[in-house]
Write a protein that holds these residues in place. Sequence first.
Motif, PDB file in Angstrom:
ATOM      1  N   ILE A  38       0.828  -1.226   0.000  1.00 23.29           N
ATOM      2  CA  ILE A  38       0.000   0.000   0.000  1.00 23.29           C
ATOM      3  C   ILE A  38       0.856   1.268   0.000  1.00 23.29           C
ATOM      4  O   ILE A  38       0.740   2.081  -0.929  1.00 23.29           O
ATOM      5  CB  ILE A  38      -0.977  -0.005   1.203  1.00 23.29           C
ATOM      6  CG1 ILE A  38      -2.039  -1.091   1.005  1.00 23.29           C
ATOM      7  CG2 ILE A  38      -1.666   1.346   1.357  1.00 23.29           C
ATOM      8  CD1 ILE A  38      -2.917  -1.299   2.226  1.00 23.29           C
ATOM      9  N   PRO A  39       1.743   1.475   0.980  1.00 26.72           N
ATOM     10  CA  PRO A  39       2.516   2.727   0.958  1.00 26.72           C
ATOM     11  C   PRO A  39       3.433   2.800  -0.253  1.00 26.72           C
ATOM     12  O   PRO A  39       3.647   3.884  -0.810  1.00 26.72           O
ATOM     13  CB  PRO A  39       3.312   2.664   2.262  1.00 26.72           C
ATOM     14  CG  PRO A  39       3.330   1.237   2.652  1.00 26.72           C
ATOM     15  CD  PRO A  39       2.071   0.651   2.147  1.00 26.72           C
ATOM     16  N   LEU A  42       1.289   3.869  -3.223  1.00 32.53           N
ATOM     17  CA  LEU A  42       0.775   5.228  -3.034  1.00 32.53           C
ATOM     18  C   LEU A  42       1.888   6.261  -3.155  1.00 32.53           C
ATOM     19  O   LEU A  42       1.708   7.319  -3.769  1.00 32.53           O
ATOM     20  CB  LEU A  42       0.083   5.354  -1.681  1.00 32.53           C
ATOM     21  CG  LEU A  42      -1.252   4.624  -1.516  1.00 32.53           C
ATOM     22  CD1 LEU A  42      -1.838   4.863  -0.143  1.00 32.53           C
ATOM     23  CD2 LEU A  42      -2.239   5.061  -2.588  1.00 32.53           C
ATOM     24  N   VAL A  48      -0.264  10.080  -2.987  1.00 29.16           N
ATOM     25  CA  VAL A  48      -0.291  10.962  -1.813  1.00 29.16           C
ATOM     26  C   VAL A  48       1.088  11.612  -1.676  1.00 29.16           C
ATOM     27  O   VAL A  48       2.109  11.024  -2.031  1.00 29.16           O
ATOM     28  CB  VAL A  48      -0.618  10.191  -0.518  1.00 29.16           C
ATOM     29  CG1 VAL A  48      -2.058   9.753  -0.496  1.00 29.16           C
ATOM     30  CG2 VAL A  48       0.322   9.036  -0.339  1.00 29.16           C
ATOM     31  N   ALA A  52       0.251  13.842   4.112  1.00 32.95           N
ATOM     32  CA  ALA A  52      -0.605  12.680   3.897  1.00 32.95           C
ATOM     33  C   ALA A  52       0.264  11.429   3.702  1.00 32.95           C
ATOM     34  O   ALA A  52      -0.042  10.357   4.239  1.00 32.95           O
ATOM     35  CB  ALA A  52      -1.489  12.902   2.679  1.00 32.95           C
ATOM     36  N   ALA A  53       1.362  11.561   2.978  1.00 32.52           N
ATOM     37  CA  ALA A  53       2.260  10.422   2.757  1.00 32.52           C
ATOM     38  C   ALA A  53       2.840   9.951   4.084  1.00 32.52           C
ATOM     39  O   ALA A  53       2.920   8.740   4.357  1.00 32.52           O
ATOM     40  CB  ALA A  53       3.369  10.815   1.796  1.00 32.52           C
ATOM     41  N   VAL A  56       0.187   7.976   5.947  1.00 31.23           N
ATOM     42  CA  VAL A  56      -0.014   6.648   5.370  1.00 31.23           C
ATOM     43  C   VAL A  56       1.130   5.723   5.772  1.00 31.23           C
ATOM     44  O   VAL A  56       0.923   4.580   6.200  1.00 31.23           O
ATOM     45  CB  VAL A  56      -0.121   6.745   3.827  1.00 31.23           C
ATOM     46  CG1 VAL A  56      -0.078   5.348   3.207  1.00 31.23           C
ATOM     47  CG2 VAL A  56      -1.399   7.451   3.431  1.00 31.23           C
ATOM     48  N   THR A  60       0.420   2.411   8.162  1.00 34.51           N
ATOM     49  CA  THR A  60       0.658   1.052   7.660  1.00 34.51           C
ATOM     50  C   THR A  60       1.797   0.386   8.428  1.00 34.51           C
ATOM     51  O   THR A  60       1.769  -0.830   8.648  1.00 34.51           O
ATOM     52  CB  THR A  60       0.981   1.075   6.154  1.00 34.51           C
ATOM     53  OG1 THR A  60       1.964   2.072   5.900  1.00 34.51           O
ATOM     54  CG2 THR A  60      -0.250   1.328   5.333  1.00 34.51           C
TER      55      THR A  60
END
Lengths: 113, 652
Positions: A38-39, A42, A48, A52-53, A56, A60
């Motif tokens: 996911i990260p 993204l 992102v 926001a990054a 995340v 995670t």
Amino acid sequence: MAQHHDTHAPHGGDAHESHGSMKSYVLGFVLSLVLTAIPLILVLNDIVTGNAADVVLLVTAVLQFVVQLFFFMHLKEEKKPRYNLMVLLLGLVIVLTIVAGSIWIMKYNMVSH
Amino acid sequence: MKITKLSDFFVTGDPLIYGADVAIGLTMVAIVVALTAFKRWGWLWREWLTTVDHKRIGIMYVIASLLMLFRGGVDALLMRTQLALPDSMEFLKPDHYNDIFTTHGVIMILFMAMPLMFGLFNLVVPLQIGARDVAFPLLNSLSFWLFFMGAMLFNVSFVIGGSPEAGWLAYPPLSEKMFSPGVGQDFYIWGIQISGIGSLMTGINFIVTILKMRAPGMKLMKMPMFTWSVLSSCLTIILAFPILTVTLALLFIDRYFGAHFFTLDMGGNPMMYINLIWMWGHPEVYIVVLPAFGIFSEIVATFSKKRLFGYGSMVFALMSISVFSFFTWAHHFFTMGSGANVNAFFAVTTMIIAIPTGVKIFNWLFTMYKGKITFELPMLWTMAFIPCFVVGGMTGVMLSVAPADFQFHNSYFLIAHFHQVLIGGVVFGYFAGLYYWWPKVFGFKLNEKLGRWAFWLWNIGFYVCFMPQYVLGLMGMTRRVSSYSWDTGWWSWNFVSTIGGFLMGIGFLFQVWQILHSIKFMKRVKGDPWGGRTLEWSIPSPAPFYNFAITPKVEGRDDWWRRKELAAQGIQDPPPKYEPIHMPKNSGTPIVMSVFWFILGFGFVFDWLWLIIPGAIGIAGTMLYHSFNYDTDYYVTVDEIKKTEAKAGRVV
């Protein structure tokens, strides 16, 4: 002596504990892969950015930590008294103190820079 | 480091150091000659250097720490001598004075208090909980040898390479390469890192031992109080020592690879080091003092012939201190300028942590209330501890008042405060513990009369030495000064303080005499010389190598006392039925591996790659060797148990 408890020493509380099933290991492994992917997806694709990054990544990472504790470290299967859980929680409190305390203390020292 | 001439390697130029060189050389020659002449090498190796028996490891810890107490004490007396004669002659040059206050602090905390504490853990805890050894006997031996090699690595610095001189906590930027280019600071880092691994492993070992190896029936709330205090201390160890390791590792990276964590330039921040080191440093003082509280609890109950008052509150106090000790660290640097909010928070937490400590004082007093108190040596030291620690604690609360601390900070007021809690609490406590458990360990008591001389010399010496230092602090004398001018008016107080220091030194000599005298005129004692209450007194003194011929079944707190009461009513234990006992085998792995750690550390200190590589290979090799060694344990036969028990005078 410790490794011989199961057969000899009558100290109790040390019988064989469950070490998970194939299903739980596979599930844990898949969850870990997903939480890593996911990260990666993204952030690499700039879906992102900025704060926001960071969020995340942190979320995670923490979830991955929890997954590993439950599926690989068998935190849930521990018999009572749950020393591992207690020490883990205490460790988290101390880590939080170290990090947050340092930030708090050092923030005021930044004037010297 | 490139060595071009001998004086790059050996410390030269000071007659005191030359004297030490000669003394060390002669001692080593004497030891080698004696061992060879009496053909004792094999004995030394088999019985002591490779032992995994917790009792023997404990004895080695105690011997090593008493040697370190001697060295740290000599350092202290050298400093006091210099301060009594500030400028009439230059007894210690300022540089040498820096060396000495640094090594005095490091040795007393890390290489005296810690190993003496570990020695008492080893000597007592398995016996108190009815276990045959600690959970990981080989790891225990490795812990000792890592401590020993770390301590030796630190100690050689005063004849080879030069001592560290940046204070006992090595604050940067002074401890950085720019200001301390010599090897002394590297000796500091590696000596502490290597012994620190040992401390961490001991912490883990005793937590597991206490949680997993108690005799059947001994619920947590039936454990003796010393065992509780060890548990709380070890909990603090495993949470605090990693912080020290990381902090010193960062300092090492700064010095060795030229990083900038704590430097003044390139974005480094020395204040971060101060913040981090005290996150370990403050819990550390509780690590060493908590077991002393446990010792006092055992002694007060035994010599008052009563059970401990307020067992539950005592457990709560110990365990809460071990956690709360992590929330007060900033009170060591109120003056750093973190702002009013930070200082107020840490001032309040510091005052709060004084409460559980105060609770314990009342518990001891109420235990003594209406007890049939006898004043043997262990009880005497306990009685001396209480007023001393109360005063030391109260000056601590004075220091915790942040605005007032701007006056006290780094003055002799602070010096007097922490010596009062560390000597009055930790040293008095460990002495009390040594006197108390000495007959259990060696099978004879220490001479009472000489012990009283030592007791009074230590106590009078203590107050004569440190009370003037409170005054000096208020008069403005700061720590770590080797000289002062006459118009300060500090001389008379300093002179009195020096007299007190020497009185304590004489007290120590009396203790050495006491030990030697008691060995010469040895009077054997039975298993329970003090009328003890806990399990360690239920077995012969000294304890057989397997501790308990039969694992005891515990039914209450102070189980041995309960069994004695039953016996007095004519209810006897059933005749023992022996079974083979499972025991760990001796191993040379720990000492060999620790020697390689020493080699590695020495290599890093001088940056000699040709020494670092074999050291690292040796460490990995011994680890690998041990992983494939399955011959680690054996069984003691019933016949041998019967023979050993009969020899100790027990009915078979």
